[in-house]
Motif scaffolding. Structure first.
Motif, mmCIF file in Angstrom:
data_model
loop_
_atom_site.group_PDB
_atom_site.id
_atom_site.type_symbol
_atom_site.label_atom_id
_atom_site.label_comp_id
_atom_site.label_asym_id
_atom_site.label_seq_id
_atom_site.Cartn_x
_atom_site.Cartn_y
_atom_site.Cartn_z
ATOM 1 N N LEU A 1 0.837 -1.204 0.000
ATOM 2 C CA LEU A 1 0.000 0.000 0.000
ATOM 3 C C LEU A 1 0.872 1.255 0.000
ATOM 4 O O LEU A 1 0.634 2.192 -0.768
ATOM 5 N N VAL A 2 1.888 1.247 0.860
ATOM 6 C CA VAL A 2 2.775 2.420 0.962
ATOM 7 C C VAL A 2 3.515 2.620 -0.357
ATOM 8 O O VAL A 2 3.609 3.733 -0.865
ATOM 9 N N TYR A 3 4.024 1.529 -0.931
ATOM 10 C CA TYR A 3 4.791 1.662 -2.176
ATOM 11 C C TYR A 3 3.920 2.283 -3.272
ATOM 12 O O TYR A 3 4.323 3.240 -3.933
ATOM 13 N N PHE A 4 2.755 1.729 -3.469
ATOM 14 C CA PHE A 4 1.933 2.193 -4.589
ATOM 15 C C PHE A 4 1.236 3.518 -4.316
ATOM 16 O O PHE A 4 0.938 4.270 -5.226
ATOM 17 N N LYS A 5 0.983 3.800 -3.046
ATOM 18 C CA LYS A 5 0.162 4.972 -2.761
ATOM 19 C C LYS A 5 0.982 6.161 -2.251
ATOM 20 O O LYS A 5 0.640 7.311 -2.536
ATOM 21 N N TYR A 6 2.024 5.880 -1.491
ATOM 22 C CA TYR A 6 2.656 6.992 -0.766
ATOM 23 C C TYR A 6 4.097 7.283 -1.162
ATOM 24 O O TYR A 6 4.668 8.265 -0.683
ATOM 25 N N THR A 7 4.709 6.450 -2.025
ATOM 26 C CA THR A 7 6.141 6.637 -2.309
ATOM 27 C C THR A 7 6.432 8.036 -2.874
ATOM 28 O O THR A 7 7.314 8.740 -2.369
ATOM 29 N N ASP A 8 5.689 8.430 -3.895
ATOM 30 C CA ASP A 8 5.954 9.746 -4.498
ATOM 31 C C ASP A 8 5.702 10.879 -3.509
ATOM 32 O O ASP A 8 6.408 11.892 -3.535
ATOM 33 N N PHE A 9 4.710 10.703 -2.668
ATOM 34 C CA PHE A 9 4.419 11.730 -1.652
ATOM 35 C C PHE A 9 5.594 11.851 -0.681
ATOM 36 O O PHE A 9 6.044 12.960 -0.353
ATOM 37 N N ILE A 10 6.117 10.688 -0.264
ATOM 38 C CA ILE A 10 7.252 10.699 0.674
ATOM 39 C C ILE A 10 8.487 11.312 -0.004
ATOM 40 O O ILE A 10 9.149 12.186 0.568
ATOM 41 N N ILE A 11 8.744 10.894 -1.244
ATOM 42 C CA ILE A 11 9.926 11.413 -1.955
ATOM 43 C C ILE A 11 9.816 12.926 -2.141
ATOM 44 O O ILE A 11 10.775 13.666 -1.890
ATOM 45 N N SER A 12 8.657 13.396 -2.561
ATOM 46 C CA SER A 12 8.533 14.838 -2.820
ATOM 47 C C SER A 12 8.684 15.642 -1.538
ATOM 48 O O SER A 12 9.177 16.776 -1.571
ATOM 49 N N ASN A 13 8.321 15.068 -0.406
ATOM 50 C CA ASN A 13 8.526 15.780 0.869
ATOM 51 C C ASN A 13 9.983 15.728 1.316
ATOM 52 O O ASN A 13 10.496 16.708 1.869
ATOM 53 N N ILE A 14 10.646 14.590 1.052
ATOM 54 C CA ILE A 14 12.090 14.518 1.359
ATOM 55 C C ILE A 14 12.847 15.529 0.495
ATOM 56 O O ILE A 14 13.751 16.222 0.961
ATOM 57 N N ASN A 15 12.411 15.633 -0.759
ATOM 58 C CA ASN A 15 13.083 16.551 -1.694
ATOM 59 C C ASN A 15 13.056 18.004 -1.234
ATOM 60 O O ASN A 15 13.878 18.809 -1.659
ATOM 61 N N LEU A 16 12.092 18.317 -0.384
ATOM 62 C CA LEU A 16 12.014 19.695 0.137
ATOM 63 C C LEU A 16 13.231 20.032 0.992
ATOM 64 O O LEU A 16 13.579 21.197 1.157
ATOM 65 N N PHE A 17 13.875 18.991 1.531
ATOM 66 C CA PHE A 17 14.961 19.233 2.499
ATOM 67 C C PHE A 17 16.345 18.849 1.980
ATOM 68 O O PHE A 17 17.316 18.987 2.699
ATOM 69 N N ILE A 18 16.418 18.324 0.760
ATOM 70 C CA ILE A 18 17.741 17.914 0.271
ATOM 71 C C ILE A 18 18.076 18.635 -1.039
ATOM 72 O O ILE A 18 17.177 19.090 -1.757
ATOM 73 N N THR A 19 19.358 18.730 -1.310
ATOM 74 C CA THR A 19 19.812 19.449 -2.501
ATOM 75 C C THR A 19 19.687 18.575 -3.742
ATOM 76 O O THR A 19 19.151 18.995 -4.761
ATOM 77 N N HIS A 20 20.219 17.362 -3.646
ATOM 78 C CA HIS A 20 20.145 16.455 -4.797
ATOM 79 C C HIS A 20 18.812 15.715 -4.765
ATOM 80 O O HIS A 20 18.635 14.764 -4.000
ATOM 81 N N HIS B 1 -7.162 8.493 2.956
ATOM 82 C CA HIS B 1 -7.963 9.034 1.857
ATOM 83 C C HIS B 1 -7.112 9.517 0.690
ATOM 84 O O HIS B 1 -7.647 9.744 -0.402
ATOM 85 N N GLY B 2 -5.824 9.695 0.881
ATOM 86 C CA GLY B 2 -4.985 10.104 -0.238
ATOM 87 C C GLY B 2 -3.623 10.568 0.233
ATOM 88 O O GLY B 2 -3.473 11.025 1.365
ATOM 89 N N ALA B 3 -2.649 10.430 -0.687
ATOM 90 C CA ALA B 3 -1.281 10.813 -0.341
ATOM 91 C C ALA B 3 -1.064 12.283 -0.655
ATOM 92 O O ALA B 3 -0.474 12.634 -1.679
ATOM 93 N N ALA B 4 -1.581 13.141 0.186
ATOM 94 C CA ALA B 4 -1.395 14.582 0.000
ATOM 95 C C ALA B 4 -1.630 15.261 1.347
ATOM 96 O O ALA B 4 -2.332 14.730 2.209
ATOM 97 N N TRP B 5 -1.026 16.446 1.472
ATOM 98 C CA TRP B 5 -1.121 17.144 2.764
ATOM 99 C C TRP B 5 -2.546 17.547 3.111
ATOM 100 O O TRP B 5 -2.905 17.610 4.286
#
Lengths: 363, 463
Positions: free
Chosen positions: B89-108, B317-321
């Motif tokens: 469930l996490v892989y298919f539903k939340y991976t991009d959400f998690i990555i995009s939030n991590i990206n807020l704090f990293i340079t690469h 209900h969805g992978a978004a803030w």
């Protein structure tokens, strides 16, 4: 009626509807086109490994099932009736009927699109028409003449934008030369037989001779169910298509650059065979077409940048010219016009409806 | 495939009904299982394998939990099995959400995986978890027939939009269920009412919502229209789907529990959540809130428990803030109600408590349906006229007039007024006579709306 009987009736009714529709849909021969909607209908999708695996088969099959459903037009009418009379919605899919005439909501004024279109026209003027006298005329959509408190394009604002963006053009205002009765009831276009006042205004502004006694014969071709007719449920009496003819028009001939065909100004074969009877005027939509006046005693020419409204107006201008070249920028790129048109001393008129200027469709 | 489609209504359903009622009883489950996989395959051809894998994994771990029920391994198998389900469930539903939030704090920046969410994964994952936990707790017998377990998970009436059916609710029905005219006609009634709620009300209000979202001509009236329309649309869409699922299940002999019970007549948010998406809130209550200690812990832990449940409810209900904010918003309100608000709500006239609930709920659905925080903030401030928007605009007046009756009908239909009125009538024979006619009209009109190609969204693609 007892509960038990009611339950049996509900069950039988539901199953009967499902099975009847299922069987009839299976045995019914598929239609190729919808005359009412004036479009090709979806056909049974091709089965392939790719469209099964990528899921597109389900979408294609649903499109097919929707288009080929038994009594599709009657069901669409039921929807329209429910929307109008039960929900009392003011429009159904943007279409509404008032005093036996059909209208489509065109709203709001899309300033960005108007600016894109004026920029396109400005580019054309800079590339091909420098030093030439150019005219611009906007044809209001018929909603403009409705008193009703409906959503409509702000034509005055559109006119102001055009005047501001193309200040070197001579703007011709024909809004006061038209009324609601000049439009077909079931279509968006203008009746040719009611156009003389507006055409004379254009001629006057372009310093063309106006023969006040010009005798046009009105010839009635037959019934016309316009483009809006199939989008609503009321049984309205059809419009009539009338054409205005005289010897000049009869002796004029059109040449279509796309098909390389010569045809009369009014193509009655198109009236008989085309889904859109309005195609009688200059044989319908096309990128580039000329009208040659074989009776002309002068060598004046006009380049008319136009949309479909221009098809019924151009025949009424031909007596003033030896040749009119009609360009529809929806179907031909403005960048290649000089491959087909020798720009020299022609008059130039940009004649566009509010409906087209409000869209981003000019190439 | 969605229920409100011609493919389902006039091709899939009649074929499945015919075969189901023709074959002998022992083959009925097989027919349902195959048709459920076809139903899912038609919309999600590739992900049918994922669902099959999940079912197989759940089946094996169910057997292991049962086999080692008296040992410490039981717990390990439960944890591993839930971890597998949740990981998918996490892989298919939340991976991009998690990555995009991590990206807020990293340079690469990390690349998004752009994986498409399998429809219904949140529903069937929770169903499988409920099965495993119930077997673990000994509340349900292990299912030794994989086909029956597969049918429980994949049963098409509830597969893509719920309700979340607990295994223990239908365990017996998988083995043994009855088919009667009464049950079938009740199913038909429920299905047609659900279809009408979805097609005639939710979709029509959805058109208004879309017109608003596409407009540049904002006004307070327009924001309010949007708020009311989205609040009603979500209710009629979701409860309509649940009604259709419950109705279809009845046609095939199953009895699902209710999922909605007129939530908009609630007088508090606590009551609202007892009436809204009941299968989800009871899932979280039984499988998260109570295992965490529920309210039998210190006040601080109790607040923590509530916030965890509502954080999970939001993110389910969805992978978004906006969904997380939406869940936490309800968590905070429920805590406030339990701490002190509820005693005031009980004392004030009911019209004010209804108003309180509807305003809170309307705000929540503006948050729920927002595309991003900027849009949500704009829509919320617009509701109260902040931001210099005019009170009315030509467009808002036009659509207010155009949708006025639809909104009034929707508001009445969201209450039990009609149901109570009909129940009080004494002329039962006439009502029995009119009911088939009424249902027939609704079915034909709903079909006509679908055929017309009217706006027909599937709101649960992010669930």
């Amino acid at each position: 009626m007892q509960d038990k009987e009611k339950n049996i009736i509900i069950t039988i009714l539901f199953v009967t509807i499902l099975l009847t529709a299922f069987i009839l849909n299976i045995i019914k021969e598929d239609s190729q086109i919808s005359i009412v909607e004036r479009r090709k209908l979806a056909t049974f999708p091709d089965l392939s490994f790719d469209n099964i695996i990528d899921g597109s088969l389900s979408k294609e099959f649903e499109d097919y099932a929707l288009d080929q459903f038994i009594c599709r037009d009657e069901f669409r009418n039921i929807k329209s009736l429910w929307s109008n009379y039960i929900f009392r919605k003011k429009d159904n899919n943007g279409i509404f009927v008032k005093e036996n005439a059909i209208y489509k909501i065109e709203y709001p004024l899309n300033a960005a699109n108007v600016l894109k279109n004026t920029k396109k026209i400005d580019d054309i003027c800079n590339k091909y028409l420098k030093g030439k006298k150019t005219y611009f005329c906007i044809i209001p959509d018929k909603n403009y003449y409705l008193d009703e408190d409906i959503l409509k394009i702000d034509v005055s604002e559109m006119q102001n934008m055009v005047k501001k963006e193309l200040p070197y053009m001579n703007y011709i205002d024909i809004c006061n030369e038209l009324t609601l009765k000049d439009y077909y009831r079931t279509d968006l276009h203008l009746k040719e037989e009611n156009l003389l006042k507006a055409v004379n205004k254009i001629k006057e502004e372009m310093n063309l001779d106006i023969d006040k006694n010009a005798n046009y014969d009105i010839e009635e071709l037959g019934d016309f169910y316009g483009v809006y007719y199939g989008k609503q449920s009321k049984k309205l009496i059809p419009d009539k298509i009338n054409i205005l003819t005289n010897n000049t028009i009869k002796n004029s001939v059109t040449y279509n650059y796309e098909t390389s065909e010569k045809s009369p100004v009014y193509n009655k074969y198109k009236f008989q065979t085309s889904l859109d009877k309005y195609d009688v005027y200059l044989s319908g939509a096309t990128p580039l077409i000329t009208i040659e006046n074989l009776d002309s005693s002068n060598d004046k020419e006009l380049i008319l940048f136009r949309d479909s409204f221009g098809s019924s107006i151009a025949p009424l201008l031909i007596e003033n010219y030896s040749k009119i070249t009609l360009v529809d920028l929806r179907y031909i790129s403005s960048k290649i016009l000089d491959n087909y048109i020798d720009f020299n001393n022609q008059d130039v008129l940009f004649l566009y409806s509010t409906l087209i200027l409000n869209q981003n469709v000019l190439k | 495939m969605v229920f409100s489609s011609i493919t389902f209504l006039f091709y899939f359903l009649p074929i499945v009904l015919i075969i189901y009622y023709i074959v002998p009883t022992k083959l009925k489950n097989l027919v349902l299982l195959i048709s459920s996989f076809i139903f899912y395959f038609f919309g999600e051809p590739v992900y049918v394998l994922l669902m099959a894998f999940s079912i197989f994994s759940t089946y094996i771990f169910g057997l292991l939990i049962d086999k080692y029920k008296d040992t410490k391994y039981k717990k390990i198998f439960l944890i591993v099995s839930i971890a597998i389900s949740i990981s998918l469930l996490v892989y298919f539903k939340y991976t991009d959400f998690i990555i995009s939030n991590i990206n807020l704090f990293i340079t690469h920046k990390l690349d998004l995986i752009h994986v498409i969410l399998p429809i219904g994964i949140s529903f069937y994952t929770f169903q499988m978890i409920s099965y495993l936990v119930d077997v673990y707790k000994g509340e349900s017998k292990v299912q030794k027939n994989i086909l029956k377990l597969a049918m429980y998970v994949a049963l098409f009436p509830q597969l893509i939009a719920g309700p979340i059916v607990r295994y223990k609710t239908i365990a017996n029905q998988l083995e043994n269920r009855t088919h009667t005219f009464e049950k079938f006609s009740n199913g038909v009634r429920r299905f047609i009412l659900g279809l009408s709620k979805k097609v005639l009300i939710a979709n029509v209000l959805g058109e208004l919502v879309n017109v608003f979202l596409a407009s540049n001509e904002m006004s307070v009236l327009y924001y309010l229209l949007y708020g009311v329309a989205i609040t009603l649309q979500i209710y009629f869409d979701f409860s309509g789907y649940s009604d259709m699922a419950i109705g279809l299940a009845k046609m095939f002999g199953f009895e699902f529990l209710e999922n909605f019970n007129y939530p908009y007549i609630s007088k508090s948010i606590t009551e609202f959540w007892r009436r809204w998406h009941i299968s989800l809130s009871s899932f979280f209550k039984d499988y998260v809130y109570i295992p965490l200690g529920g309210n039998r812990v210190s006040k601080l832990k109790w607040i923590r428990n509530i916030m965890i449940v509502w954080l999970l409810t939001g993110i389910w209900h969805g992978a978004a803030w906006n969904f997380i904010i939406w869940g936490l918003y309800f968590g905070i309100l429920l805590i406030l109600e339990k701490l002190f608000l509820s005693k005031y709500l009980e004392k004030i006239p009911s019209i004010f408590s209804h108003l309180y609930v509807m305003i809170i709920v309307m705000i929540s659905f503006v948050i729920f349906s927002g595309e991003n925080t900027t849009q949500i903030f704009k829509n919320l401030t617009g509701l109260v006229g902040i931001g210099g928007v005019p009170l009315v605009s030509p467009e808002s007046i036009y659509y207010f007039k155009s949708y006025f009756l639809v909104i009034i009908i929707s508001i009445i239909a969201a209450t039990p007024l009609c149901k109570n009125f009909v129940n009080k009538l004494k002329c039962k024979k006439i009502i029995n006579l009119l009911e088939p006619v009424f249902l027939g009209i609704l079915f034909v009109v709903s079909t006509s709306y679908i055929i017309d190609g009217s706006f027909n969204p599937f709101l649960y693609f992010r669930f």
